[in-house]
Design a protein around this motif. Structure first.
Motif, PDB file in Angstrom:
ATOM      1  N   SER A 363       0.831  -1.195   0.000  1.00  0.00           N
ATOM      2  CA  SER A 363       0.000   0.000   0.000  1.00  0.00           C
ATOM      3  C   SER A 363       0.872   1.254   0.000  1.00  0.00           C
ATOM      4  O   SER A 363       1.732   1.404   0.877  1.00  0.00           O
ATOM      5  N   PRO A 364       0.658   2.155  -0.946  1.00  0.00           N
ATOM      6  CA  PRO A 364       1.431   3.402  -0.942  1.00  0.00           C
ATOM      7  C   PRO A 364       1.105   4.293   0.252  1.00  0.00           C
ATOM      8  O   PRO A 364       1.904   5.133   0.636  1.00  0.00           O
ATOM      9  N   GLY A 365      -0.076   4.104   0.849  1.00  0.00           N
ATOM     10  CA  GLY A 365      -0.463   4.934   1.984  1.00  0.00           C
ATOM     11  C   GLY A 365      -0.140   4.320   3.325  1.00  0.00           C
ATOM     12  O   GLY A 365      -0.453   4.896   4.365  1.00  0.00           O
ATOM     13  N   GLY A 366       0.485   3.136   3.333  1.00  0.00           N
ATOM     14  CA  GLY A 366       0.795   2.478   4.589  1.00  0.00           C
ATOM     15  C   GLY A 366       2.059   3.021   5.229  1.00  0.00           C
ATOM     16  O   GLY A 366       2.734   3.906   4.699  1.00  0.00           O
ATOM     17  N   VAL A 367       2.384   2.480   6.417  1.00  0.00           N
ATOM     18  CA  VAL A 367       3.622   2.888   7.082  1.00  0.00           C
ATOM     19  C   VAL A 367       4.800   2.323   6.292  1.00  0.00           C
ATOM     20  O   VAL A 367       4.695   1.269   5.661  1.00  0.00           O
ATOM     21  N   THR A 369       7.719   0.342   4.834  1.00  0.00           N
ATOM     22  CA  THR A 369       8.257  -1.010   4.996  1.00  0.00           C
ATOM     23  C   THR A 369       9.046  -1.359   3.741  1.00  0.00           C
ATOM     24  O   THR A 369       8.590  -1.097   2.625  1.00  0.00           O
ATOM     25  N   ALA A 370      10.211  -1.952   3.934  1.00  0.00           N
ATOM     26  CA  ALA A 370      11.047  -2.325   2.791  1.00  0.00           C
ATOM     27  C   ALA A 370      11.722  -3.653   3.078  1.00  0.00           C
ATOM     28  O   ALA A 370      12.068  -3.960   4.226  1.00  0.00           O
ATOM     29  N   PHE A 371      11.917  -4.442   2.023  1.00  0.00           N
ATOM     30  CA  PHE A 371      12.568  -5.755   2.148  1.00  0.00           C
ATOM     31  C   PHE A 371      13.912  -5.710   1.433  1.00  0.00           C
ATOM     32  O   PHE A 371      13.996  -5.294   0.276  1.00  0.00           O
ATOM     33  N   LEU A 389       7.763  -1.915   0.059  1.00  0.00           N
ATOM     34  CA  LEU A 389       6.484  -2.630   0.056  1.00  0.00           C
ATOM     35  C   LEU A 389       5.313  -1.746   0.486  1.00  0.00           C
ATOM     36  O   LEU A 389       4.165  -2.051   0.150  1.00  0.00           O
ATOM     37  N   SER A 390       5.602  -0.701   1.213  1.00  0.00           N
ATOM     38  CA  SER A 390       4.537   0.242   1.565  1.00  0.00           C
ATOM     39  C   SER A 390       5.165   1.562   1.998  1.00  0.00           C
ATOM     40  O   SER A 390       6.323   1.614   2.407  1.00  0.00           O
ATOM     41  N   GLY A 391       4.374   2.621   1.889  1.00  0.00           N
ATOM     42  CA  GLY A 391       4.853   3.931   2.288  1.00  0.00           C
ATOM     43  C   GLY A 391       5.959   4.452   1.399  1.00  0.00           C
ATOM     44  O   GLY A 391       6.143   4.008   0.260  1.00  0.00           O
ATOM     45  N   THR A 392       6.723   5.387   1.919  1.00  0.00           N
ATOM     46  CA  THR A 392       7.813   6.034   1.186  1.00  0.00           C
ATOM     47  C   THR A 392       9.053   6.106   2.060  1.00  0.00           C
ATOM     48  O   THR A 392       8.970   6.478   3.234  1.00  0.00           O
ATOM     49  N   LEU A 393      10.201   5.750   1.504  1.00  0.00           N
ATOM     50  CA  LEU A 393      11.472   5.861   2.213  1.00  0.00           C
ATOM     51  C   LEU A 393      12.125   7.196   1.891  1.00  0.00           C
ATOM     52  O   LEU A 393      12.147   7.614   0.728  1.00  0.00           O
ATOM     53  N   THR A 394      12.660   7.829   2.916  1.00  0.00           N
ATOM     54  CA  THR A 394      13.414   9.071   2.725  1.00  0.00           C
ATOM     55  C   THR A 394      14.702   8.983   3.537  1.00  0.00           C
ATOM     56  O   THR A 394      14.764   8.249   4.534  1.00  0.00           O
ATOM     57  N   PRO A 395      15.754   9.706   3.127  1.00  0.00           N
ATOM     58  CA  PRO A 395      17.011   9.689   3.888  1.00  0.00           C
ATOM     59  C   PRO A 395      16.806  10.180   5.318  1.00  0.00           C
ATOM     60  O   PRO A 395      15.905  10.983   5.594  1.00  0.00           O
ATOM     61  N   ASP A 396      17.621   9.668   6.226  1.00  0.00           N
ATOM     62  CA  ASP A 396      17.616  10.029   7.648  1.00  0.00           C
ATOM     63  C   ASP A 396      16.378   9.542   8.395  1.00  0.00           C
ATOM     64  O   ASP A 396      16.184   9.866   9.567  1.00  0.00           O
ATOM     65  N   MET A 397      15.543   8.763   7.726  1.00  0.00           N
ATOM     66  CA  MET A 397      14.387   8.164   8.400  1.00  0.00           C
ATOM     67  C   MET A 397      14.881   7.039   9.316  1.00  0.00           C
ATOM     68  O   MET A 397      15.784   6.286   8.972  1.00  0.00           O
ATOM     69  N   THR A 398      14.289   6.917  10.490  1.00  0.00           N
ATOM     70  CA  THR A 398      14.657   5.851  11.418  1.00  0.00           C
ATOM     71  C   THR A 398      13.666   4.700  11.292  1.00  0.00           C
ATOM     72  O   THR A 398      12.460   4.895  11.406  1.00  0.00           O
ATOM     73  N   MET A 399      14.205   3.505  11.023  1.00  0.00           N
ATOM     74  CA  MET A 399      13.360   2.320  10.873  1.00  0.00           C
ATOM     75  C   MET A 399      13.904   1.196  11.741  1.00  0.00           C
ATOM     76  O   MET A 399      15.058   1.221  12.173  1.00  0.00           O
ATOM     77  N   ASP A 449       8.583   0.506   9.955  1.00  0.00           N
ATOM     78  CA  ASP A 449       8.256   1.613  10.847  1.00  0.00           C
ATOM     79  C   ASP A 449       8.013   1.038  12.244  1.00  0.00           C
ATOM     80  O   ASP A 449       7.475  -0.066  12.397  1.00  0.00           O
ATOM     81  N   ALA A 450       8.409   1.791  13.264  1.00  0.00           N
ATOM     82  CA  ALA A 450       8.259   1.312  14.643  1.00  0.00           C
ATOM     83  C   ALA A 450       6.804   1.070  15.017  1.00  0.00           C
ATOM     84  O   ALA A 450       6.513   0.280  15.929  1.00  0.00           O
ATOM     85  N   ARG A 451       5.882   1.703  14.298  1.00  0.00           N
ATOM     86  CA  ARG A 451       4.456   1.531  14.604  1.00  0.00           C
ATOM     87  C   ARG A 451       3.938   0.165  14.174  1.00  0.00           C
ATOM     88  O   ARG A 451       2.935  -0.323  14.696  1.00  0.00           O
ATOM     89  N   LYS A 452       4.627  -0.458  13.212  1.00  0.00           N
ATOM     90  CA  LYS A 452       4.194  -1.780  12.749  1.00  0.00           C
ATOM     91  C   LYS A 452       5.428  -2.565  12.328  1.00  0.00           C
ATOM     92  O   LYS A 452       5.925  -2.429  11.220  1.00  0.00           O
ATOM     93  N   VAL A 453       5.920  -3.385  13.244  1.00  0.00           N
ATOM     94  CA  VAL A 453       7.119  -4.186  12.973  1.00  0.00           C
ATOM     95  C   VAL A 453       6.688  -5.577  12.512  1.00  0.00           C
ATOM     96  O   VAL A 453       6.049  -6.324  13.256  1.00  0.00           O
ATOM     97  N   VAL A 454       7.011  -5.910  11.278  1.00  0.00           N
ATOM     98  CA  VAL A 454       6.701  -7.230  10.717  1.00  0.00           C
ATOM     99  C   VAL A 454       7.948  -7.757  10.029  1.00  0.00           C
ATOM    100  O   VAL A 454       8.803  -6.990   9.581  1.00  0.00           O
ATOM    101  N   SER A 455       8.034  -9.049   9.938  1.00  0.00           N
ATOM    102  CA  SER A 455       9.172  -9.685   9.282  1.00  0.00           C
ATOM    103  C   SER A 455       8.678 -10.477   8.084  1.00  0.00           C
ATOM    104  O   SER A 455       7.824 -11.357   8.220  1.00  0.00           O
TER     105      SER A 455
END
Length: 756
Positions: A363-367, A369-371, A389-399, A449-455
């Protein structure tokens, strides 16, 4: 959704005239794409020329990468046998879209995707390369995978990042083992796929024979979208677009439309009717329309074909030649029109922090997440290749790294094109890119994202099945080899390195001899350490089969106090326990209790070397039952030495025997190779335990085989089955070694001892 911003008058017109809907749809997409380009150019004060999906800013003197919505992204991996033309096809796609300004050749070592020194030297792909391009307002991320089976781990990783596949097969070779394996990979993942018949214009190529073989092997789901045009000498001069009933030929690497030859008109009509029949099977509405004799509109044809591809009821076949770019544009047309975008594509299985599994929705609107599906580590740094896999990654983001639970700060973001890394400001949902300098991140990690940690489910790499011992050519460079292989393991996690203390060897295990050879070559070129390979020693054991009792007496007199120890020990076979069992039956204090630990220690040290070939002794019970001591000269050292003397004297008479490790091997082969494989297992002293049929018409042979006979089995099985066979081998137990094999093992052990 498309019509939400469309004037009401236009909506009514489209509803009443559905045959014009696709034209209107294409115009809207085209206008939106143009608008994006204009908006992008306006954001750059001095816009320059376009190259693929990048625009050059003459003011800042840099290439800027355009962003695309998830609906306009296609992630496609190229699969197929080694030498089928995957890298050349990727090169032609890049050239035809302007991503590169000149065509490279594999033979010249100047292609975008084969950039590693080993790839250039061997003229094969060794690792997956990423080649993004822009076409008709879409970004197509092409993943060029290796065809050699030793590098199948790269294919597994690319399949996780891709949403669809293009299986490349040569018109000269027909159905190859690589095609069969690629098809199986896609079947296991329910992945939509095209088949691309390459090299149609080369000598000894036969499109018709290859197509008929595909139809016979995979059934009527195989549907031709493109057919070649031959001249009188049976040379391919052009291609026909079956869906649009148009013909093209290449002139100076440019596509030019021509008239359909008269002798091909019936063939085109036949194939077009077959496509209509395939479209009719995708829905009841289309089926009714088909049987009523009504013709499908172009929009309905595209819709039906797209649905058929997604539901795996249709596998389009295209063809062409990468050398002159014939068919490249048609392939991209169909990739854009028929293959799924990341939202519609790969199914992802995720595990939550509580251990429960769930389907992960792209989902582009989700928190965010990247593999991490691949790692590139070279002299320029480390890049972690990711699919967002969801959302958008930007530099200096904490994951959060789901594997370690630790927070990771995202570094600079890049879009890779072969070895070139173009920095970008963000990576949107569905995109494939890279993160720089993530030292703690490994292939297979999930960044959340810390709000939804999945593996995400780990990459299903095959277990290594071919092992060698690796040594440095120069003494003292063992650490250098280990450190170099550790670095290489970041890029290629499919091999393992184990420092086996029992056999005193560093054991390098991989998929085959080619992978091992590449690793040795990279150690030399990247880390300046030369190495050599040897056969892995077999970890034999020894045991006794007879009870023997012997005296061990140690007496040494010097100028001062001497050394005295005297023991009587009974040595018995003990099949119930592998480790030596020590017991004492001393009466009357003939051996004081404070010397018992010294006797036991001496025996345990002695058991490290058996009487036959110096292998560890197992299944032994040693009973101390008598002895004597001196009140002044006795010591722990003396009793330890006395115990070892008793050990040496007794075991030579205890009927010792060599034990060899035996493992369970499971060989998966097609039925046609059963006889050869069974005969070979018998030659290896194997015992067949059973056979089980597989779903795809093969057999799984289960047998028990001595480990000493398995050192070259990975190469031999590949040769016997034309690479169609696979196996796993797991240690089961130790067994008595036959006399002939025992003599051979003892001779090898003595020769090794003399050499050292």
């Amino acid at each position: 959704m498309l019509l939400t911003n469309t004037p009401k008058l236009h909506c009514e017109f489209l509803l009443n005239n559905p045959e014009n809907a696709v034209v209107f749809y294409v115009k809207i997409l085209y206008n939106r794409a143009i608008k994006r380009v204009v908006e992008f150019a306006e954001g750059c004060e001095q816009p320059g020329k376009m190259r693929g999906n990048r625009r050059y800013c003459t003011k800042h003197k840099e290439w800027n990468v355009m962003n695309y919505s998830v609906q306009n992204i296609r992630n496609v991996c190229l699969l197929g046998h080694s030498g089928s033309g995957k890298t050349a096809l990727a090169e032609s796609l890049l050239y035809m879209t302007g991503a590169i300004n000149r065509m490279g050749r594999v033979a010249d070592g100047n292609t975008v995707c084969d950039y590693d020194a080993e790839e250039i030297k061997r003229q094969i792909s060794i690792s997956t390369a990423i080649a993004p391009l822009e076409y008709k307002g879409c970004r197509i991320n092409v993943l060029d995978t290796p065809g050699a089976f030793d590098f199948s781990g790269e294919v597994v990783a690319a399949l996780r990042a891709a949403d669809a596949a293009v299986i490349v097969c040569s018109a000269k070779d027909g159905i190859s083992v690589g095609l069969e394996k690629a098809w199986k990979y896609c079947e296991e993942r329910n992945m939509p796929r095209f088949i691309y018949i390459s090299k149609t214009d080369e000598e000894n190529s036969d499109y018709n024979e290859t197509f008929e073989a595909l139809r016979e092997h995979f059934g009527k789901k195989i549907a031709p979208l493109v057919v070649p045009i031959w001249d009188e000498d049976k040379h391919v001069t052009g291609l026909i677009d079956v869906l649009n009933k148009r013909a093209y030929e290449m002139q100076d690497l440019k596509r030019v439309e021509i008239e359909i030859p008269e002798d091909k008109a019936d063939v085109v009509t036949e194939f077009n009717d077959a496509l209509k029949e395939s479209v009719a099977e995708t829905s009841e509405e289309f089926m009714e329309k088909f049987f009523s004799g009504e013709d499908f509109t172009y929009a309905e044809m595209i819709s039906g074909l797209r649905q058929g591809v997604r539901e795996l009821s249709l596998f389009p076949v295209l063809c062409g030649s990468a050398i002159n770019c014939m068919g490249s544009l048609m392939l991209m047309d169909n990739i854009v029109d028929l293959l799924p975008n990341p939202v519609e594509g790969n199914y992802h299985k995720a595990t939550r922090q509580d251990g429960e599994s769930e389907e992960f929705v792209v989902s582009p609107g989700g928190v965010p997440t990247a593999f991490v599906f691949k790692t590139i580590s070279d002299q320029y740094g480390k890049f972690s290749c990711v699919k967002v896999l969801s959302g958008t990654l930007t530099p200096d983001m904490t994951m959060v790294n789901a594997r370690t639970g630790e927070s990771e700060k995202i570094g600079r973001l890049y879009v890779m094109q072969g070895k070139k890394a173009v920095e970008v400001k963000e990576l949107d949902c569905g995109e494939i890119g890279a993160i720089g300098k993530m030292e703690k991140v490994k292939t297979g990690d999930t960044l959340c994202d810390a709000r939804k940690v999945v593996s995400m489910k780990q990459l299903p790499f095959a277990a290594p099945c071919y092992s060698v011992a690796i040594y440095p050519k120069t003494r003292g460079q063992d650490d250098k080899i280990a450190q170099g292989l550790f670095k290489l393991n970041e890029e290629d996690p499919t091999f393992t390195l184990v420092n086996n203390s029992e056999i005193h060897q560093m054991v390098l295990s991989g998929a085959g001899d080619m992978q091992i050879d590449v690793l040795v070559s990279k150690l030399k070129t990247r880390f300046n350490v030369e190495s050599e390979l040897k056969t892995v020693r077999v970890p034999y054991r020894e045991k006794i089969r007879k009870t023997v009792q012997k005296q061990g007496r140690y007496k040494k007199q010097t100028g001062g106090s001497g050394q005295f120890g005297d023991v009587w020990i009974r040595f018995e076979p003990n099949p119930e326990q592998e480790e030596m069992v020590f017991a004492e039956e001393v009466f009357g204090g003939s051996v004081p209790k404070n010397y018992f630990p010294a006797v036991e220690k001496g025996l345990r040290e002695a058991c490290a070397h058996g009487p036959l070939a110096g292998y560890p002794l197992v299944n032994l019970k040693a009973v101390l039952y008598d002895g004597s001591y001196h009140p002044v000269d006795s010591s722990e050292i003396a009793f330890k030495t006395a115990a070892q003397l008793a050990y040496k004297a007794a075991l030579a008479e205890a009927n010792p025997v060599l034990l060899e490790p035996v493992g369970e091997v499971k060989v998966t082969v097609p039925d046609s190779y059963m006889g050869d494989v069974l005969g070979d297992l018998n030659k290896r002293r194997g015992r067949v335990m059973g056979m089980d049929p597989t779903d795809d018409g093969g057999q799984i042979i289960t047998a028990e085989v001595p480990m000493a006979e398995m050192s070259t089995y990975a190469i031999d099985l590949r040769s016997m089955t034309q690479s169609r066979g696979s196996f796993t081998f797991n240690f089961v137990r130790y067994e008595d070694c036959p006399a002939a094999a025992q003599e051979k093992a003892i001779a090898e052990a003595k020769a090794l001892a003399e050499a050292e």
